[in-house]
Motif scaffolding. Structure first.
Motif, PDB file in Angstrom:
ATOM      1  N   ASP C 129       5.155  -5.951   0.088  1.00 22.42           N
ATOM      2  CA  ASP C 129       5.718  -4.672   0.209  1.00 22.42           C
ATOM      3  C   ASP C 129       4.515  -3.723   0.602  1.00 22.42           C
ATOM      4  O   ASP C 129       3.561  -3.727   0.231  1.00 22.42           O
ATOM      5  CB  ASP C 129       6.046  -4.154  -1.486  1.00 22.42           C
ATOM      6  N   GLY C 130       5.362  -2.890   1.434  1.00 20.76           N
ATOM      7  CA  GLY C 130       4.397  -1.799   2.032  1.00 20.76           C
ATOM      8  C   GLY C 130       3.496  -2.022   3.083  1.00 20.76           C
ATOM      9  O   GLY C 130       2.474  -1.415   3.414  1.00 20.76           O
ATOM     10  N   TRP C 133       2.057  -0.030   5.931  1.00 17.87           N
ATOM     11  CA  TRP C 133       0.806   0.915   5.696  1.00 17.87           C
ATOM     12  C   TRP C 133      -0.572   0.014   5.961  1.00 17.87           C
ATOM     13  O   TRP C 133      -1.551   0.984   6.108  1.00 17.87           O
ATOM     14  CB  TRP C 133       0.753   1.380   4.149  1.00 17.87           C
ATOM     15  N   LEU C 188       2.536   3.118  -3.569  1.00 18.68           N
ATOM     16  CA  LEU C 188       3.675   2.436  -3.018  1.00 18.68           C
ATOM     17  C   LEU C 188       4.726   1.685  -4.022  1.00 18.68           C
ATOM     18  O   LEU C 188       5.588   1.750  -4.018  1.00 18.68           O
ATOM     19  CB  LEU C 188       3.162   1.669  -1.572  1.00 18.68           C
TER      20      LEU C 188
END
Lengths: 245, 214, 223
Positions: C129-130, C133, C188
């Motif tokens: 996830d994320g 970034w 996040l």
């Protein structure tokens, strides 16, 4: 040569330190203990001013370091060094007392709370600063390197402070400086203010003594570096070719 | 080219390392066209004097001007590219070839890349240009350092034991370099513990003992 | 004939990268060292998969900080006084030297982070996830750590026990970067904005760049 315009054996700073300590002790013992925490709450009257002195010392170190870089006067370097040493001591004291308090209140010596952890890190940053000062005997080189480090290290202090607001954790949030006014008992607030004031006076006296000591240390180094001593090359003479017999 | 025509003017300069004085109250003047021989025993302060003249050390006390720049302030950064210094330890990067070592300096100094090959050829190292410095002998590394000097064409030469580790032909090359530099209005300071090898080149000599010149 | 700041800085960067390519210190020593640390931790604390998933990303950043320091400070022990003299006398501005060395360390750190990230995902099965970034945070951490390590190496310079002291100076000061990197992903995960943390890291990077450039001459003359 550095002249010692102040009397380094002056006893006044010692008396000031003793009186400040006594005032804190009397104030802390005379206030009634906290309803919930009991006698243990008295630790706060040393813990909080120690933490305050840690911040103050490192702030002074930064200011003095910046002043050294500007003026290139070793007096500022001595102030920065003295303040950092005192700061490391009080950071250590604040952490130790906080741990004792934590063990009794939370049941653990250490909690991974933001302010505690970052205070410990600050302790190591300034230990590094003091270690850096030991890497050379050259006064000017030492002062320059330490001054750059002194300015750099203080980036840490605002982070330590704001971390408590940014991270919602176990530690007591700052409880005095709040818009709606303090929520402590007024007698405890007064005692806390007295202890913070006493510790600040104590810091001033300690700085006075430590700077005197730093001046003597520098004067010893400078005395060794003056023109009367032998130059490096004089230690080397022609080899003895007689065979040593 | 140089203000007042003076290359070096040191007044009562002292240099120390930590608690020890290495040079004290040194007075030295060098004019264009002069090559100064500096002699002294091991540890007398010869190398420190060269590094001071190269603006790499700041004096502990006293005042000094090199190529018009005050040694005590930032002016010295502006004249460094006009100084050619060869220390007693080669300053090459062992992992890089001789060509790469010189090209790095050429790029940083804004010298045309073609000068790298021609200077290496001038010191007789054209065939070794692609050899890493770490596999070159000490004498070859010294030659490569002289190639760097030839490439940069400095006005003020500072040579520490200029003939050490060099064979006959390379010694002549160094002597020519010194003569050409002083004839062009520059100057040189040559440090050695052995008078006989530098005396022919030097226009005057000083003895260094116990950190003091005489 | 004098060159620009940029030319000088780029020459230094190119030199450092060339030396690394030849010596392979980062590729063959530091990188495997960091990877083996990631391998050792589960052996010590247990191989429970949910635990490893939970701690993977944090461990990754700790390893990057502790071992990345070694990349950023390697110049403290690989550059001799004679080499420093040659660079100084080529008329290279000490500030350009700082920027050039930091830039070389930055490129090496980015590579180091990228390889270790793959190793972490493989060994710890961390959720991705994320991940979008990740490049930004890697760049910020790489920039901050390289600037900090280069600055610390110049502060310590050639003093006694120089190479031992540099990691002590760098490790505690790199904490804002560690917090920024880990909290970005924590935020996040909790569905909050991570802007504060990336902003904080950006400020740290800028401060270090300014501090390094401003102090470069002062530190060179004390060497």
């Amino acid at each position: 040569m550095t002249t010692l315009e102040r009397n380094p054996s002056s006893v006044w700073p010692w008396i000031v330190m003793a009186v400040a300590g006594l005032v804190t002790f009397v104030a802390a013992m005379s206030v009634s203990p906290d309803a919930v925490q009991g006698q243990l709450s008295r630790i706060m009257y040393v813990h909080v001013p120690s933490a305050w002195l840690a911040y103050l010392s490192f702030g002074v170190t930064m200011f003095a370091s910046a002043m050294y870089l500007w003026k290139r006067d070793l007096a500022w370097d001595r102030r920065a060094h003295s303040s950092a040493e005192i700061g490391v001591f009080f950071t250590g004291l604040a952490i130790s007392l906080g741990m004792i308090w934590g063990k009794s209140t939370w049941g653990v010596w250490w909690t991974w709370d933001a302010r505690l952890t970052l205070t410990a890190i600050m302790f190591f940053v300034y230990l590094g600063y003091l270690a850096l000062r030991r890497t050379t005997d050259d006064l000017d080189a030492r002062a320059k390197r330490a001054a750059v480090m002194g300015v750099l290290a203080v980036i840490q202090v605002p982070l330590v402070h704001f971390s408590v607001i940014w991270w919602q954790t176990l530690h007591q949030p700052p409880s005095i400086i709040k818009p709606e006014g303090p929520d402590m008992d007024p007698s405890m607030v007064v005692t806390l203010l007295i202890s913070v004031l006493s510790f600040t006076v104590m810091y001033a006296a300690m700085m006075y003594k430590r700077i005197d000591l730093a001046r003597i240390e520098d004067a010893v180094l400078i005395a060794e570096q003056t023109n009367t001593g032998p130059a490096a090359g004089e230690a080397v003479v022609a080899p003895d070719l007689s065979g040593g017999s | 080219m140089v203000e007042n025509g003076t290359i070096v003017s040191l007044q009562d300069i002292s240099v120390r390392a930590g608690a020890t004085h290495i040079l004290r109250n040194v007075i030295l003047n060098v004019q264009p066209g002069e090559a100064v021989g500096v002699f002294g025993a091991n540890g007398a302060g010869k190398t420190t004097l060269l590094r001071l003249l190269a603006t790499l050390l700041k004096p502990a006390s006293g005042s000094g001007v090199v190529l018009g720049a005050d040694l005590n302030n930032d002016e010295r950064y502006e004249v460094r590219h006009r100084i050619g210094y060869i220390g007693h330890v080669p300053g090459l990067y062992p992992e890089m070839t001789l060509d790469e070592n010189l090209s790095f300096i050429a790029t940083a100094m804004g010298i045309d890349g073609a000068a790298v090959a021609s200077s290496l050829a001038a010191v007789g190292l054209a065939g070794a240009a692609d050899r890493r410095a770490e596999v070159c002998s000490h004498g070859m590394q010294r030659r490569a350092e002289f190639a760097r000097i030839l490439m940069a064409q400095p006005e003020f030469l500072l040579l520490d034991e200029p003939h050490s580790a060099l064979d006959g032909s390379a010694v002549d090359l160094v002597d020519d370099l010194v003569r050409q530099t002083i004839e062009a209005g520059g100057a040189a300071v040559l440090v050695s513990h052995d008078r006989s090898r530098v005396d022919d080149l030097a226009t005057f000599s000083v003895e260094i003992a116990g950190g003091t010149l005489s | 004939m004098r060159t620009t700041f940029r030319t000088q800085a780029m020459a230094i960067t190119k030199r450092d990268l060339m030396r690394e390519r030849r010596s392979g210190e980062v590729l063959w020593v530091t990188l495997p060292f960091g990877a083996i640390a990631l391998l050792l931790i589960p052996i010590a604390i247990g191989t429970d998969r949910p635990t490893l998933r939970a701690i993977g990303i944090g461990l990754f950043w700790v390893i990057v900080m502790l071992f990345g320091v070694l990349i950023a400070v390697r110049q403290a022990h690989t550059e001799t006084q004679a080499q420093r003299d040659v660079v100084a006398l080529a008329g290279i501005d000490p500030a350009a030297g700082y920027v050039g060395r930091a830039l070389a360390s930055f490129f090496l750190l980015i590579g180091f982070e990228a390889v270790l990230a793959v190793v972490t995902v493989a060994l710890y099965d961390v959720p991705l996830d994320g991940w979008i970034w990740m490049p930004l945070v890697m760049v910020l951490v790489g920039a901050g750590l390289s600037l900090l390590g280069t600055l610390a190496a110049s502060i310590v310079s050639t003093g006694r026990s120089a190479s031992a002291l540099v990691p002590l100076l760098v490790a505690p000061l790199s904490v804002p970067l560690l917090i920024g990197a880990t909290q970005t992903f924590e935020a996040l995960r909790l569905g909050r904005s991570s802007l504060t943390w990336t902003l904080m890291m950006t400020i740290v990077v800028l401060l270090l760049a300014i501090a390094g450039v401003l102090s470069a001459r002062t530190l060179q003359e004390s060497g």
